[in-house]
Scaffold this motif. Sequence first.
Motif, mmCIF file in Angstrom:
data_model
loop_
_atom_site.group_PDB
_atom_site.id
_atom_site.type_symbol
_atom_site.label_atom_id
_atom_site.label_comp_id
_atom_site.label_asym_id
_atom_site.label_seq_id
_atom_site.Cartn_x
_atom_site.Cartn_y
_atom_site.Cartn_z
ATOM 1 N N ASP A 142 -52.264 65.379 -1.345
ATOM 2 C CA ASP A 142 -52.851 65.382 -2.353
ATOM 3 C C ASP A 142 -51.728 65.290 -3.631
ATOM 4 O O ASP A 142 -52.074 65.400 -4.710
ATOM 5 C CB ASP A 142 -53.734 66.652 -2.677
ATOM 6 N N ILE A 143 -50.566 65.989 -3.060
ATOM 7 C CA ILE A 143 -49.631 66.113 -4.137
ATOM 8 C C ILE A 143 -48.570 64.684 -4.140
ATOM 9 O O ILE A 143 -48.101 64.249 -3.145
ATOM 10 C CB ILE A 143 -48.371 67.191 -3.714
ATOM 11 N N LYS A 144 -48.754 64.192 -5.231
ATOM 12 C CA LYS A 144 -48.271 62.954 -5.615
ATOM 13 C C LYS A 144 -47.277 63.035 -6.796
ATOM 14 O O LYS A 144 -47.472 62.702 -8.013
ATOM 15 C CB LYS A 144 -49.157 61.793 -5.828
ATOM 16 N N GLY A 145 -46.131 63.234 -6.492
ATOM 17 C CA GLY A 145 -44.935 63.540 -7.412
ATOM 18 C C GLY A 145 -45.101 64.498 -8.557
ATOM 19 O O GLY A 145 -45.219 65.844 -8.092
ATOM 20 N N GLU A 146 -45.438 64.139 -9.925
ATOM 21 C CA GLU A 146 -45.603 65.148 -10.948
ATOM 22 C C GLU A 146 -47.098 65.405 -11.096
ATOM 23 O O GLU A 146 -47.486 65.887 -11.875
ATOM 24 C CB GLU A 146 -45.173 64.336 -12.120
ATOM 25 N N TRP A 147 -48.001 64.931 -10.291
ATOM 26 C CA TRP A 147 -49.330 65.123 -10.266
ATOM 27 C C TRP A 147 -49.882 65.537 -8.982
ATOM 28 O O TRP A 147 -49.367 65.365 -7.851
ATOM 29 C CB TRP A 147 -49.960 63.649 -10.571
ATOM 30 N N ILE A 148 -51.214 66.081 -9.123
ATOM 31 C CA ILE A 148 -51.791 66.718 -7.832
ATOM 32 C C ILE A 148 -53.393 66.165 -7.910
ATOM 33 O O ILE A 148 -53.975 66.356 -9.094
ATOM 34 C CB ILE A 148 -51.629 68.169 -7.765
ATOM 35 N N GLU A 149 -54.154 65.972 -6.820
ATOM 36 C CA GLU A 149 -55.365 65.366 -6.901
ATOM 37 C C GLU A 149 -56.121 66.537 -6.224
ATOM 38 O O GLU A 149 -55.824 66.919 -5.354
ATOM 39 C CB GLU A 149 -55.434 64.142 -5.990
ATOM 40 N N ILE A 150 -57.129 67.134 -7.138
ATOM 41 C CA ILE A 150 -57.928 67.858 -6.662
ATOM 42 C C ILE A 150 -59.511 67.757 -6.451
ATOM 43 O O ILE A 150 -59.993 66.912 -7.307
ATOM 44 C CB ILE A 150 -58.306 69.137 -7.977
ATOM 45 N N THR A 151 -60.141 68.057 -5.457
ATOM 46 C CA THR A 151 -61.421 67.910 -5.268
ATOM 47 C C THR A 151 -62.100 69.024 -5.446
ATOM 48 O O THR A 151 -62.002 70.287 -4.955
ATOM 49 C CB THR A 151 -61.717 67.411 -3.604
ATOM 50 N N GLY A 152 -62.921 68.746 -6.510
ATOM 51 C CA GLY A 152 -63.824 69.963 -7.083
ATOM 52 C C GLY A 152 -65.404 69.918 -6.347
ATOM 53 O O GLY A 152 -65.660 69.442 -5.483
ATOM 54 N N LYS A 153 -66.093 70.458 -7.601
ATOM 55 C CA LYS A 153 -67.654 70.613 -7.160
ATOM 56 C C LYS A 153 -68.197 69.231 -7.206
ATOM 57 O O LYS A 153 -67.815 68.307 -7.884
ATOM 58 C CB LYS A 153 -68.316 71.424 -8.109
ATOM 59 N N GLY A 154 -69.034 68.961 -6.064
ATOM 60 C CA GLY A 154 -69.774 67.543 -5.737
ATOM 61 C C GLY A 154 -68.701 66.632 -5.180
ATOM 62 O O GLY A 154 -69.031 65.560 -5.314
ATOM 63 N N SER A 155 -67.615 67.198 -4.795
ATOM 64 C CA SER A 155 -66.636 66.019 -4.087
ATOM 65 C C SER A 155 -66.090 65.559 -5.296
ATOM 66 O O SER A 155 -65.706 64.111 -5.052
ATOM 67 C CB SER A 155 -67.355 65.373 -3.197
ATOM 68 N N LYS A 156 -66.091 65.683 -6.667
ATOM 69 C CA LYS A 156 -65.647 65.027 -7.621
ATOM 70 C C LYS A 156 -63.981 65.340 -7.639
ATOM 71 O O LYS A 156 -63.756 66.598 -7.397
ATOM 72 C CB LYS A 156 -66.138 65.266 -9.025
ATOM 73 N N THR A 157 -63.287 64.422 -7.747
ATOM 74 C CA THR A 157 -61.765 64.345 -7.882
ATOM 75 C C THR A 157 -61.217 64.343 -9.315
ATOM 76 O O THR A 157 -61.810 63.573 -9.918
ATOM 77 C CB THR A 157 -60.984 63.367 -7.002
ATOM 78 N N ARG A 158 -60.218 65.031 -9.424
ATOM 79 C CA ARG A 158 -59.361 64.988 -10.755
ATOM 80 C C ARG A 158 -58.103 65.140 -10.729
ATOM 81 O O ARG A 158 -57.568 65.667 -9.756
ATOM 82 C CB ARG A 158 -59.952 65.951 -11.922
ATOM 83 N N ILE A 159 -57.480 64.522 -11.190
ATOM 84 C CA ILE A 159 -55.813 64.269 -11.237
ATOM 85 C C ILE A 159 -55.167 65.320 -12.386
ATOM 86 O O ILE A 159 -55.462 65.212 -13.522
ATOM 87 C CB ILE A 159 -55.252 63.049 -11.583
ATOM 88 N N LEU A 160 -54.473 66.292 -11.909
ATOM 89 C CA LEU A 160 -53.882 67.408 -12.667
ATOM 90 C C LEU A 160 -52.413 67.455 -12.672
ATOM 91 O O LEU A 160 -51.701 67.028 -11.588
ATOM 92 C CB LEU A 160 -54.265 68.663 -12.313
ATOM 93 N N PRO A 161 -51.875 67.567 -13.952
ATOM 94 C CA PRO A 161 -50.340 67.495 -14.009
ATOM 95 C C PRO A 161 -49.892 68.927 -13.158
ATOM 96 O O PRO A 161 -50.201 69.873 -13.128
ATOM 97 C CB PRO A 161 -49.894 67.798 -15.421
ATOM 98 N N LEU A 162 -48.612 68.547 -12.249
ATOM 99 C CA LEU A 162 -48.114 69.729 -11.613
ATOM 100 C C LEU A 162 -46.843 70.279 -12.420
ATOM 101 O O LEU A 162 -45.938 69.643 -12.902
ATOM 102 C CB LEU A 162 -47.510 69.155 -10.481
ATOM 103 N N HIS A 163 -47.085 71.670 -12.730
ATOM 104 C CA HIS A 163 -46.096 72.150 -13.545
ATOM 105 C C HIS A 163 -44.724 71.963 -12.838
ATOM 106 O O HIS A 163 -44.680 72.250 -11.659
ATOM 107 C CB HIS A 163 -46.620 73.632 -13.714
ATOM 108 N N PRO A 164 -43.649 71.948 -13.735
ATOM 109 C CA PRO A 164 -42.265 71.717 -13.084
ATOM 110 C C PRO A 164 -41.869 72.821 -12.099
ATOM 111 O O PRO A 164 -41.155 72.686 -11.198
ATOM 112 C CB PRO A 164 -41.541 71.663 -14.257
ATOM 113 N N LYS A 165 -42.265 74.185 -12.682
ATOM 114 C CA LYS A 165 -41.948 75.349 -11.736
ATOM 115 C C LYS A 165 -42.624 75.382 -10.580
ATOM 116 O O LYS A 165 -42.112 75.774 -9.476
ATOM 117 C CB LYS A 165 -42.210 76.583 -12.750
ATOM 118 N N LEU A 166 -43.921 75.079 -10.542
ATOM 119 C CA LEU A 166 -44.832 74.897 -9.152
ATOM 120 C C LEU A 166 -44.233 73.880 -8.347
ATOM 121 O O LEU A 166 -44.221 74.035 -7.186
ATOM 122 C CB LEU A 166 -46.218 74.876 -9.654
#
Length: 269
Positions: A142-166
């Motif tokens: 799910d971790i794709k470079g500077e981004w991360i794919e999150i599966t939320g409620k109802g199996s809906k996915t959203r792409i979030l920016p990955l904080h540089p420190k994280l």
Amino acid sequence: MKKFLQKEINKYLSFVKKTKSINTYKTYETILNEAIEHIEIENSIIDITPYRLHIANLNKKTIAKKVSALRSFFEFLETEGHKFKIVGDEHVKVPKTLPKPVSMEHIKKALKSATMDEYLAIMVIFSLGLRISEAAGIKLNDIKGEWIEITGKGSKTRILPLHPKLKEFIEKYLQTNPKKEYLFEKNGTPLGSDKIRYLVQKAFKKHGIHVTPHQLRHSFATYMLQNGARINDVSELLGHEFISTTQIYTKLSDTLKLKNYLKAHPLCS
């Protein structure tokens, strides 16, 4: 009919006493014996409207609790074979309460003294604003470079920016703690929400405070808004279906509201 109702209440309370805690029994006993003085019953209709008017000045949570006890009693009547039409049994809309955001001072202290697992749990939830179940479900792919794919409620996915420190910490963490599939796992088995919650609570407990993952999620939203993020963007980051949910979830301080007003209103320029 009132005698019938009192008889059935006594039967129901006997049932509650055997199946529920003593505190629940006492609560139901008080509510039902109070309510019977106001309930109107005629033929096959039970009208609790007079009782609702009697308790109307109480706060909504208390009203909801009392109506819920009555509703349980009416369900009991139905199982006993009695058929009644209930009037005035509408649900009470209880305002949502919000956890207090965790101060940045406490978050920094917890991170500073945290183990690697504790640090990862806090950073993932706080920097991404995740629900605990979403954090537990993160897979390595799910971790794709500077981004991360999150599966939320109802199996809906959203792409979030990955904080540089994280991002930097995850790379370092995986070098010494290799995983098979999930970011949070032990011996190839995914860690459940309870174990991740324990990691978070343990890290803050070292400093004498109790903090939940939900508080960290709320803190994420609160600080994002206070630092000028648009509510639409925060709503999307949190995975809220409706922006009204974000408006309830994130209370802006009066100081910030005034600051934004003075900045935005044309007469204040």
